[in-house]
Design an enzyme around this catalytic site. Structure first.
Site, PDB file in Angstrom:
ATOM      1  CE  LYS A  40      10.878  78.194  31.227  1.00 53.40           C
ATOM      2  NZ  LYS A  40      10.102  77.003  30.840  1.00 53.40           N
ATOM      3  CE  LYS A  95      17.750  72.243  37.862  1.00 56.52           C
ATOM      4  NZ  LYS A  95      17.301  71.299  36.823  1.00 56.52           N
ATOM      5  CE  LYS A 118      11.317  68.456  35.576  1.00 53.08           C
ATOM      6  NZ  LYS A 118      12.552  69.103  35.106  1.00 53.08           N
ATOM      7  CB  THR A 173      20.576  71.109  29.233  1.00 50.91           C
ATOM      8  OG1 THR A 173      19.289  71.732  29.176  1.00 50.91           O
ATOM      9  CG2 THR A 173      20.787  70.524  30.605  1.00 50.91           C
ATOM     10  CG  ASN A 204      17.955  68.058  24.990  1.00 54.23           C
ATOM     11  OD1 ASN A 204      18.596  68.621  25.873  1.00 54.23           O
ATOM     12  ND2 ASN A 204      17.484  68.711  23.954  1.00 54.23           N
ATOM     13  CB  SER A 231      13.664  77.636  29.392  1.00 54.04           C
ATOM     14  OG  SER A 231      13.449  76.429  28.714  1.00 54.04           O
TER      15      SER A 231
HETATM   16  P1  NAD Z   1      16.042  62.327  27.059  1.00 51.71           P
HETATM   17  O1  NAD Z   1      14.773  61.592  27.144  1.00 51.71           O
HETATM   18  O2  NAD Z   1      16.314  63.173  25.853  1.00 51.71           O
HETATM   19  O3  NAD Z   1      17.282  61.316  27.214  1.00 51.71           O
HETATM   20  C1  NAD Z   1      17.386  60.399  28.266  1.00 51.71           C
HETATM   21  C2  NAD Z   1      18.545  59.472  27.935  1.00 51.71           C
HETATM   22  O4  NAD Z   1      18.746  58.576  29.035  1.00 51.71           O
HETATM   23  C3  NAD Z   1      18.302  58.598  26.702  1.00 51.71           C
HETATM   24  O5  NAD Z   1      19.501  58.515  25.939  1.00 51.71           O
HETATM   25  C4  NAD Z   1      17.984  57.242  27.306  1.00 51.71           C
HETATM   26  O6  NAD Z   1      18.280  56.161  26.434  1.00 51.71           O
HETATM   27  C5  NAD Z   1      18.910  57.263  28.504  1.00 51.71           C
HETATM   28  N1  NAD Z   1      18.588  56.260  29.511  1.00 51.71           N
HETATM   29  C6  NAD Z   1      17.384  55.931  30.011  1.00 51.71           C
HETATM   30  N2  NAD Z   1      17.515  54.894  30.864  1.00 51.71           N
HETATM   31  C7  NAD Z   1      18.840  54.585  30.898  1.00 51.71           C
HETATM   32  C8  NAD Z   1      19.601  53.614  31.586  1.00 51.71           C
HETATM   33  N3  NAD Z   1      19.043  52.738  32.414  1.00 51.71           N
HETATM   34  N4  NAD Z   1      20.951  53.575  31.380  1.00 51.71           N
HETATM   35  C9  NAD Z   1      21.538  54.459  30.527  1.00 51.71           C
HETATM   36  N5  NAD Z   1      20.860  55.394  29.856  1.00 51.71           N
HETATM   37  C10 NAD Z   1      19.522  55.459  30.034  1.00 51.71           C
HETATM   38  O7  NAD Z   1      16.121  63.210  28.399  1.00 51.71           O
HETATM   39  P2  NAD Z   1      16.986  64.513  28.654  1.00 51.71           P
HETATM   40  O8  NAD Z   1      16.143  65.694  28.359  1.00 51.71           O
HETATM   41  O9  NAD Z   1      18.322  64.359  28.011  1.00 51.71           O
HETATM   42  O10 NAD Z   1      17.115  64.441  30.244  1.00 51.71           O
HETATM   43  C11 NAD Z   1      18.102  63.666  30.898  1.00 51.71           C
HETATM   44  C12 NAD Z   1      18.250  64.171  32.317  1.00 51.71           C
HETATM   45  O11 NAD Z   1      18.609  65.567  32.288  1.00 51.71           O
HETATM   46  C13 NAD Z   1      16.990  64.099  33.175  1.00 51.71           C
HETATM   47  O12 NAD Z   1      17.362  63.856  34.516  1.00 51.71           O
HETATM   48  C14 NAD Z   1      16.408  65.497  33.054  1.00 51.71           C
HETATM   49  O13 NAD Z   1      15.577  65.833  34.151  1.00 51.71           O
HETATM   50  C15 NAD Z   1      17.683  66.299  33.067  1.00 51.71           C
HETATM   51  N6  NAD Z   1      17.543  67.657  32.509  1.00 51.71           N
HETATM   52  C16 NAD Z   1      17.089  67.857  31.244  1.00 51.71           C
HETATM   53  C17 NAD Z   1      17.012  69.147  30.747  1.00 51.71           C
HETATM   54  C18 NAD Z   1      16.599  69.437  29.334  1.00 51.71           C
HETATM   55  O14 NAD Z   1      16.728  70.601  28.907  1.00 51.71           O
HETATM   56  N7  NAD Z   1      16.166  68.471  28.558  1.00 51.71           N
HETATM   57  C19 NAD Z   1      17.364  70.257  31.560  1.00 51.71           C
HETATM   58  C20 NAD Z   1      17.833  70.000  32.854  1.00 51.71           C
HETATM   59  C21 NAD Z   1      17.912  68.710  33.316  1.00 51.71           C
END
Ligand code: NAD
Length: 433
Positions: free
Chosen positions: A80, A104, A116, A200, A231, A359
């Site tokens: 997953k 995790k 992934k 998250t 997100n 999830s």
């Molecule tokens: P997303 O695409 O919704 O958001 C990413 C954010 O990072 C955006 O606001 C973007 O503008 C910002 N960003 C990108 N480059 C940047 C920079 N140089 N400086 C500052 N901000 C910057 O992605 P997400 O789903 O929120 O994921 C973010 C992190 O959380 C990732 O590492 C992802 O693997 C991790 N994550 C996400 C989830 C999930 O449920 N979506 C779960 C676990 C972990």
């Protein structure tokens, strides 16, 4: 079984997440007193797929994108993990992310393995039709290796519920019937779970609350700064604000904003929800990522990219708690500097596990074809997060180590018990686990 030393695999890790995760696995296996063969089992994904995704662009030209799916280990259950659309995706990054997903799920004690996916693409370069075609084509290419009993994708960076809907629609078309348990993070109307969008960030804030309790920090007087407002970052800001924490700075890809008295988070959420970017939010000062990391806040939350807390940025960090909402935001050098300062790090594989937990609830609901109310989702999420924090904190206290190492040890311990139950480990002495 390979006999060479673990060190040979990981001699120089620079900022390669796969080398970093292998180093952490190797150290934790040693610290648990386990045989090095466990490291050799855990260090490689069991299956990796590379796919080519040619897309006809609006101007008639064809661009061929590369995508990956990595499945680390399925001894606890089907793999997953999310799908990331980003220009800096690499095979090693996807492999590392799949190992983190295994750990995790093991820390939370979910019956799931680690997977992934990623596509090397900047979604900004695609229009809506091209993005849909890319999403559908990627899922067609990985169809042989995914499925509700094999590997269940979900959203990650730059992938949304809408993209999940295109993907499941494509899969259903190929299979000829509706299979809602294929993907999680779907829109609620087609089998998504209540509470998944915020899960998250909600989990991140539960862990911050547990850490604050352990450190005797009063959250209603605390301040925070966040990198990333997608997100995860936006939901984290929302729940921090609701807990009384003053969020003073936020950055995203467009830039950053700072307000000493605290940003108006509800107004910022509305502003971003209307399609704006952080840098255009009025009545606050602008700030760079480097300045934001150095602020005198209680809580710092990287919620964007990997390798942000480094030997360059870590020395100026003043926060008491670093909550790793992003995956892999801290390099080993950055981590060492924070540990020397006594910063309490909530490691990514614990901190952001709320996403995979809900999830999992979504997949359970899909399998039962019976849907829960949001209260039940949030309550069960909270229980799982608190129990996992406790397991990791107890390991830290028992072994006298830091939270990251403790989280790795809790995850590895759970995986090793499953490996033993399946007969992969014949003579190992696991009594000390
Ligand atoms: P997303 O695409 O919704 O958001 C990413 C954010 O990072 C955006 O606001 C973007 O503008 C910002 N960003 C990108 N480059 C940047 C920079 N140089 N400086 C500052 N901000 C910057 O992605 P997400 O789903 O929120 O994921 C973010 C992190 O959380 C990732 O590492 C992802 O693997 C991790 N994550 C996400 C989830 C999930 O449920 N979506 C779960 C676990 C972990």
């Amino acid at each position: 079984m390979e006999k060479h030393k673990a060190e040979a695999d990981i001699a120089t890790h620079d900022q390669n997440p796969y080398k970093i995760v292998k180093q952490l696995l190797s150290e934790s296996v040693k610290q648990l007193g386990l045989d090095e063969s466990i490291y050799h089992i855990l260090k490689k994904p069991m299956r990796v797929m590379e796919v080519s995704i040619p897309i006809r662009k609006e101007d008639g030209s064809v661009e061929n994108y590369t995508g990956y799916r990595s499945q680390h280990l399925d001894v606890l259950g089907p793999c997953k993990g999310g799908i990331r659309f980003h220009p800096s995706v690499t095979l090693d990054e996807v492999k590392a992310l799949s190992i983190w997903m295994s750990l995790k799920s093991a820390i939370i004690e979910l019956p799931l393995g680690g997977g992934k996916g990623g596509v090397i693409v900047n979604p900004e370069d695609l229009n809506q039709r091209e993005l849909e075609e890319l999403s559908r084509s990627y899922i067609r290419k990985i169809t042989p290796v995914i499925g509700p009993e094999k590997d269940i994708p979900a959203p990650d960076m730059n992938t949304t519920p809408e993209i999940m809907a295109w993907m499941i629609d494509e899969y259903d078309k190929l299979r000829g019937y509706n299979i809602p348990g294929l993907i999680t993070g779907k829109p609620i109307i087609i089998g998504g779970s209540e509470g998944r969008l915020d899960a998250t960030g909600r989990g991140v804030v539960i862990h911050i609350r547990e850490a604050a309790n352990a450190l005797n920090i009063d959250l209603s007087r605390a301040t925070a700064a966040l990198q990333g407002f997608g997100n995860v970052g936006s939901a984290t800001a929302k729940f921090l604000h609701e807990s009384g924490v003053k969020v003073v700075a936020v950055t995203d890809v467009s830039g950053g904003i700072y307000k000493e008295d605290g940003l108006n988070i509800p107004a910022l959420l509305e502003f971003i929800g209307e399609g704006n970017v952080i840098a255009d939010f009025k009545e606050c000062e602008s700030i760079t990522n480097e300045e934001m990391f150095a602020l005198p806040v209680d809580i710092l939350i990287p919620a964007a990219l990997e390798n942000q807390i480094t030997s360059e940025t870590a020395p100026s960090i003043q926060a008491k708690i670093v909550a790793e909402a992003a995956n892999g935001p801290t390099t080993p050098e950055g981590n060492k500097i924070l540990e020397e300062k006594g910063t309490f790090i909530i490691p990514d594989i614990l901190c952001n596990a709320g996403g995979v937990t809900v999830s999992y609830f979504e997949w359970v609901q899909n399998t039962m074809n019976y849907y829960w109310k949001e209260d039940r989702v949030n309550k069960e999420l909270e229980e799982k997060m608190i129990a996992a924090f406790k397991r990791v904190y107890e390991m830290k206290e028992n072994k006298g180590c830091e939270m990251r190492q403790a989280a790795y040890m809790v995850g590895i311990r759970h995986l090793v018990l499953a490996l033993q139950a399946r007969g992969w480990i014949q003579n190992g002495d696991l009594s000390k686990l």
